[in-house]
Write a protein that holds these residues in place. Sequence first.
Motif, PDB file in Angstrom:
ATOM      1  N   UNK A  79     -14.118  46.456 -69.071  1.00 16.48           N
ATOM      2  CA  UNK A  79     -14.448  45.099 -68.642  1.00 16.48           C
ATOM      3  C   UNK A  79     -13.214  44.217 -68.595  1.00 16.48           C
ATOM      4  N   UNK A  80     -12.384  44.298 -69.637  1.00 18.99           N
ATOM      5  CA  UNK A  80     -11.164  43.490 -69.669  1.00 18.99           C
ATOM      6  C   UNK A  80     -10.227  43.916 -68.538  1.00 18.99           C
ATOM      7  N   UNK A  81     -10.169  45.222 -68.276  1.00 17.23           N
ATOM      8  CA  UNK A  81      -9.334  45.700 -67.174  1.00 17.23           C
ATOM      9  C   UNK A  81      -9.801  45.162 -65.835  1.00 17.23           C
ATOM     10  N   UNK A  95     -18.256  37.598 -64.533  1.00 15.21           N
ATOM     11  CA  UNK A  95     -19.086  38.796 -64.641  1.00 15.21           C
ATOM     12  C   UNK A  95     -18.462  39.817 -65.586  1.00 15.21           C
ATOM     13  N   UNK A  96     -17.173  40.058 -65.424  1.00  9.04           N
ATOM     14  CA  UNK A  96     -16.521  41.069 -66.246  1.00  9.04           C
ATOM     15  C   UNK A  96     -16.248  40.568 -67.664  1.00  9.04           C
ATOM     16  N   UNK A  97     -16.014  39.274 -67.837  1.00  5.58           N
ATOM     17  CA  UNK A  97     -15.837  38.747 -69.189  1.00  5.58           C
ATOM     18  C   UNK A  97     -17.149  38.783 -69.966  1.00  5.58           C
ATOM     19  N   UNK A  98     -18.252  38.483 -69.293  1.00  4.88           N
ATOM     20  CA  UNK A  98     -19.550  38.646 -69.933  1.00  4.88           C
ATOM     21  C   UNK A  98     -19.756  40.082 -70.360  1.00  4.88           C
ATOM     22  N   UNK A  99     -19.295  41.007 -69.528  1.00  2.00           N
ATOM     23  CA  UNK A  99     -19.372  42.417 -69.886  1.00  2.00           C
ATOM     24  C   UNK A  99     -18.539  42.754 -71.103  1.00  2.00           C
ATOM     25  N   UNK A 100     -17.418  42.042 -71.303  1.00  2.00           N
ATOM     26  CA  UNK A 100     -16.585  42.293 -72.473  1.00  2.00           C
ATOM     27  C   UNK A 100     -17.354  42.108 -73.766  1.00  2.00           C
ATOM     28  N   UNK A 101     -18.243  41.116 -73.801  1.00  2.00           N
ATOM     29  CA  UNK A 101     -19.081  40.906 -74.989  1.00  2.00           C
ATOM     30  C   UNK A 101     -20.224  41.908 -75.031  1.00  2.00           C
ATOM     31  N   UNK A 102     -20.885  42.096 -73.898  1.00  2.00           N
ATOM     32  CA  UNK A 102     -22.036  42.991 -73.865  1.00  2.00           C
ATOM     33  C   UNK A 102     -21.681  44.428 -74.149  1.00  2.00           C
ATOM     34  N   UNK A 103     -20.503  44.869 -73.710  1.00  2.00           N
ATOM     35  CA  UNK A 103     -20.127  46.265 -73.880  1.00  2.00           C
ATOM     36  C   UNK A 103     -19.872  46.638 -75.334  1.00  2.00           C
ATOM     37  N   UNK A 104     -19.597  45.658 -76.171  1.00  2.00           N
ATOM     38  CA  UNK A 104     -19.476  45.935 -77.601  1.00  2.00           C
ATOM     39  C   UNK A 104     -20.818  45.737 -78.299  1.00  2.00           C
ATOM     40  N   UNK A 105     -21.492  44.632 -78.032  1.00  2.81           N
ATOM     41  CA  UNK A 105     -22.689  44.265 -78.791  1.00  2.81           C
ATOM     42  C   UNK A 105     -23.885  45.162 -78.480  1.00  2.81           C
TER      43      UNK A 105
END
Length: 489
Positions: A421-423, A69-79
């Motif tokens: 997200x990474x945190x 969930x949080x790794x998916x957020x790592x991409x979404x939070x930038x894009x």
Amino acid sequence: MAQINQEAGAARRTRAEQRPGRGQLIGIGALMVVLTNAVIFILPPLLPVIQAQYGLATVAETTWLYTALTLGGGAGFILLPRLADLYGDRNAAVAASAFLTIGAAVPAIGDSYPTLLAGCTLMGFGGAAQLLPLGFLRRNLGEAGITVGVAVLVIATGGGIVIGMIGGGLIVENLSLRSFFVILTAACAATTIATYVMVPHAPPAERSGRIGVVGTVWMVGWVAAILLTLTQGLVWGNAALIPLVVGVVGGIVWARSQRRSSTAVFDVALMRTPLVTASCLCIALFAAVNSAFLLLLSTYAQIIPEALRPVDAYGLGLSALQTGWLMVPFAVTFLIGGAVADRPVANGRGVPVFVLGALVSAAGLAWLAVMHDQQWHYLVGAAVMGLGCSIGYAAGFTLVQAAVPEEKAGMAAGVAGTFMAVGFAFGTALVSADLSASLVPVPGTTLEVAAEGLYGTGYWISGVLALLVVVTVLVSSARSRRRRGAVGS
């Protein structure tokens, strides 16, 4: 010429009249933040339920859902925030909500561990919806939008915590996991429609530039490899060195390539702004502390002492709903933290605010490291943790937003959100590794739980992460003073 000016003035007045009101903008922004945080906070109390229903053997295997969930957020939070800058706020908001809808629908249809894992990844990507109000509130409310946007983010997060922790447990106690995801799908679909209707469809804020898709995917890849080592390393043994090496080497090469890239994931000029890099690192540390606390609380609270006998028994034996109620003080004090941080940060006192948030969080974790075997211990600890984390989040997001012009509000939100997200993923992986260090079999089942002493260790480790916030901002502040001294001489 006069006629042209009159027509231009009439067009501007028409656009102003069509712009949604302040209350409507705040309302849809709050809805997006509440929904995405509810998705995040639904998982911790449900992890034991998911482990039992899908027959997952280890804590590390179960918490990979949270990490996905949080790794998916790592991409979404930038894009997705950059999509708002380049293609408009409405397009980005609808896309984010659609990903949430699809992510919830996948486990609702598949009802299995693989589909749940895939759904968590998609919902994580759509979780960037919580950052989009920072952009469209600022663009529609002017400079006051920074304060309003951060306040909406922090306060609505508190609402999301309540809905996620309590609402998720309530649904699961009365329905099935599959039914829960059906309801979540309907809620996300309704939000998708609401964003299309209510979020302004203004021209792109930034008319040039591209989204660094390759750099973002690359970043998520090497971070995921390192997190895979943290979550599964104790199970895999020496084989865990392979993803570790891949992750470390990939991260070094990625960092070098970003310096020369015309579409770097992070704006180099922004990251060089005083306190911005430190603020992003602090956001990551607060997120790691936050996720570690959630995982430790949820896991311990739902272990049934009677099920462990005749071995050493521990746990509170609570249901998912009862575990959610333990989080109410966290949500209440989370509402207060933003108000505490707002004025001092606006007056240039960001460093003391970060230090305050870190020390409050460390105090809460120290309390829980010593006192965590009674329900009231968690009520006290949760209240302290909510206050400390919200102070840190509010300070971090405000400082990063204030460092960029309005047309790059989405990019700034994306930078801060990616660190968050990474945190979250790092904190989850760290505690997962801690709770996997020594396992105790549950008599009469194939399940294993962590040895009791590992919970105290997990809280102490999390406390060290909180204190690293103090080190980070003090080092950054000292470097800034040296730079100013060098320029002045």
